[in-house]
Design a protein around this motif. Sequence first.
Motif, PDB file in Angstrom:
ATOM      1  N   PRO A  12       0.810  -1.229   0.000  1.00 54.49           N
ATOM      2  CA  PRO A  12       0.000   0.000   0.000  1.00 54.49           C
ATOM      3  C   PRO A  12       0.836   1.269   0.000  1.00 54.49           C
ATOM      4  O   PRO A  12       0.395   2.303  -0.507  1.00 54.49           O
ATOM      5  CB  PRO A  12      -0.824  -0.125   1.291  1.00 54.49           C
ATOM      6  CG  PRO A  12      -0.830  -1.571   1.609  1.00 54.49           C
ATOM      7  CD  PRO A  12       0.503  -2.079   1.159  1.00 54.49           C
ATOM      8  N   VAL A  13       2.052   1.212   0.563  1.00 52.89           N
ATOM      9  CA  VAL A  13       2.923   2.385   0.571  1.00 52.89           C
ATOM     10  C   VAL A  13       3.460   2.638  -0.837  1.00 52.89           C
ATOM     11  O   VAL A  13       3.439   3.762  -1.333  1.00 52.89           O
ATOM     12  CB  VAL A  13       4.088   2.195   1.566  1.00 52.89           C
ATOM     13  CG1 VAL A  13       4.952   3.458   1.615  1.00 52.89           C
ATOM     14  CG2 VAL A  13       3.560   1.876   2.960  1.00 52.89           C
ATOM     15  N   GLN A  35       2.117   1.789  -3.509  1.00 51.55           N
ATOM     16  CA  GLN A  35       0.984   2.155  -4.355  1.00 51.55           C
ATOM     17  C   GLN A  35       0.765   3.669  -4.386  1.00 51.55           C
ATOM     18  O   GLN A  35       0.066   4.177  -5.266  1.00 51.55           O
ATOM     19  CB  GLN A  35      -0.278   1.452  -3.844  1.00 51.55           C
ATOM     20  CG  GLN A  35      -1.350   1.234  -4.896  1.00 51.55           C
ATOM     21  CD  GLN A  35      -1.054   0.037  -5.780  1.00 51.55           C
ATOM     22  OE1 GLN A  35       0.007  -0.567  -5.686  1.00 51.55           O
ATOM     23  NE2 GLN A  35      -1.974  -0.297  -6.658  1.00 51.55           N
ATOM     24  N   SER A  37      -2.486   3.376   3.313  1.00 52.87           N
ATOM     25  CA  SER A  37      -1.097   3.035   3.639  1.00 52.87           C
ATOM     26  C   SER A  37      -0.832   3.183   5.126  1.00 52.87           C
ATOM     27  O   SER A  37      -0.047   2.423   5.713  1.00 52.87           O
ATOM     28  CB  SER A  37      -0.133   3.917   2.844  1.00 52.87           C
ATOM     29  OG  SER A  37      -0.194   5.264   3.279  1.00 52.87           O
ATOM     30  N   THR A  96      -2.609   0.201   7.231  1.00 53.95           N
ATOM     31  CA  THR A  96      -1.883  -1.071   7.249  1.00 53.95           C
ATOM     32  C   THR A  96      -0.789  -1.088   8.320  1.00 53.95           C
ATOM     33  O   THR A  96      -0.439  -2.149   8.843  1.00 53.95           O
ATOM     34  CB  THR A  96      -1.228  -1.358   5.886  1.00 53.95           C
ATOM     35  OG1 THR A  96      -0.348  -0.279   5.544  1.00 53.95           O
ATOM     36  CG2 THR A  96      -2.273  -1.529   4.807  1.00 53.95           C
ATOM     37  N   TYR A 137       8.981   1.740   5.850  1.00 58.74           N
ATOM     38  CA  TYR A 137       8.032   2.736   5.327  1.00 58.74           C
ATOM     39  C   TYR A 137       8.766   3.806   4.518  1.00 58.74           C
ATOM     40  O   TYR A 137       8.310   4.204   3.441  1.00 58.74           O
ATOM     41  CB  TYR A 137       7.266   3.375   6.481  1.00 58.74           C
ATOM     42  CG  TYR A 137       5.998   4.078   6.078  1.00 58.74           C
ATOM     43  CD1 TYR A 137       4.767   3.430   6.163  1.00 58.74           C
ATOM     44  CD2 TYR A 137       6.014   5.374   5.592  1.00 58.74           C
ATOM     45  CE1 TYR A 137       3.596   4.070   5.783  1.00 58.74           C
ATOM     46  CE2 TYR A 137       4.850   6.017   5.211  1.00 58.74           C
ATOM     47  CZ  TYR A 137       3.638   5.359   5.315  1.00 58.74           C
ATOM     48  OH  TYR A 137       2.483   5.997   4.924  1.00 58.74           O
ATOM     49  N   ALA A 150      -6.676   1.326  -0.133  1.00 62.09           N
ATOM     50  CA  ALA A 150      -5.693   1.821  -1.095  1.00 62.09           C
ATOM     51  C   ALA A 150      -6.088   1.471  -2.524  1.00 62.09           C
ATOM     52  O   ALA A 150      -5.896   2.271  -3.452  1.00 62.09           O
ATOM     53  CB  ALA A 150      -4.311   1.258  -0.769  1.00 62.09           C
TER      54      ALA A 150
END
Length: 348
Positions: A98-99, A101, A134, A137, A183, A313
């Motif tokens: 998700p990050v 993305q 993001s 999660t 992250y 996301a």
Amino acid sequence: MLGVLYAALGAFTFALNNVAMRRGVVTGSVLQGMALTVPIGGVSFLVMTIAFGELHHLLLFPRAAVAWLACQGTVHFVLGRYCNYKSNQLMGVNLTAPVVQLQVPFAMLLAVLLLHEKFTVLQAIGSALMLGGSFITQANAGKRTPESSRSAARAAIPPVGSPAERGATEPKQTFQPRVFSGYLLGLGAAMCYGSSPLMAREAFLHAPDVSAVAGGCVAYAAATLSFLLILLKPGSSSDIRSTKRENLPWFLASAGLVAVSQAFVYASLAVAPLMVVTPVLQLSLVFRLFLSQLINREHEVMNTAVIIGAFTAVLGSVLVALDTDALTTFLQVPLWFAEFLQSRLAGQ
């Protein structure tokens, strides 16, 4: 329908590529994985260029286009891929995806700032959903699943019996993600992947009649040369040579799957409009969740927050990627609401 199928296969193979690489870097290094994926990707694009009868296009690129493609290849296939693989190694695919993305709203932001493209309310909502997803999660990244908690509880009970019996009953160590550094690297990957399309676009503005596959071949060639410079760092060559035999299948599978997924994306865009292909490609994030549970269950974080964040996301990326006018027309929303979603926050 064929375009949707190709796009879905592209999303699936791209997800499988990430999961395979994640399995490889559990006991291997990121450099070991890149030493295979970058050159093999270049060879794959060269084969596609020859198969499509476009090898002569490699001589048609002007210097400006070659420069932009070289930058795009280095940023996307070397810097972005390193950050992505390293983030996967530190906190797993489920938390990283998700990050990474966030590349979609980042690319949109660059398009607004540099190309003065429009940025609508709907795209702003989608960007907020992606950013929120993001963060969701990561909310319980260190929280174990009930199964892991039971294993930890059993581990707290002193084992009895012979050493062999104790070794047979001890649970495997639970994966503990390194969220902060992971992250940051995920954001680095998102920035590299998000800026890459703009570089490619600039390249093809200087060479509008040249094959995109040939352009990929040039970009990969530059990426391979850039990666060779990394080998000048002391210890890099020995690290790559020490690749374990057990990791080679995962790294090779990842390298092959990258080329296959890109081929499916090209095929989908050839038979279906971008508005149809782009949302289907976002399913890659959902595929990663299930594939990581199937292949890397012991090396991933899986909880309710991860699932909710991933689907949030995906929804956000679909809203950002779709054309606002076409979407509101397709959904037949009320006129006042359509005008609100189409309102421009920035751009010409």
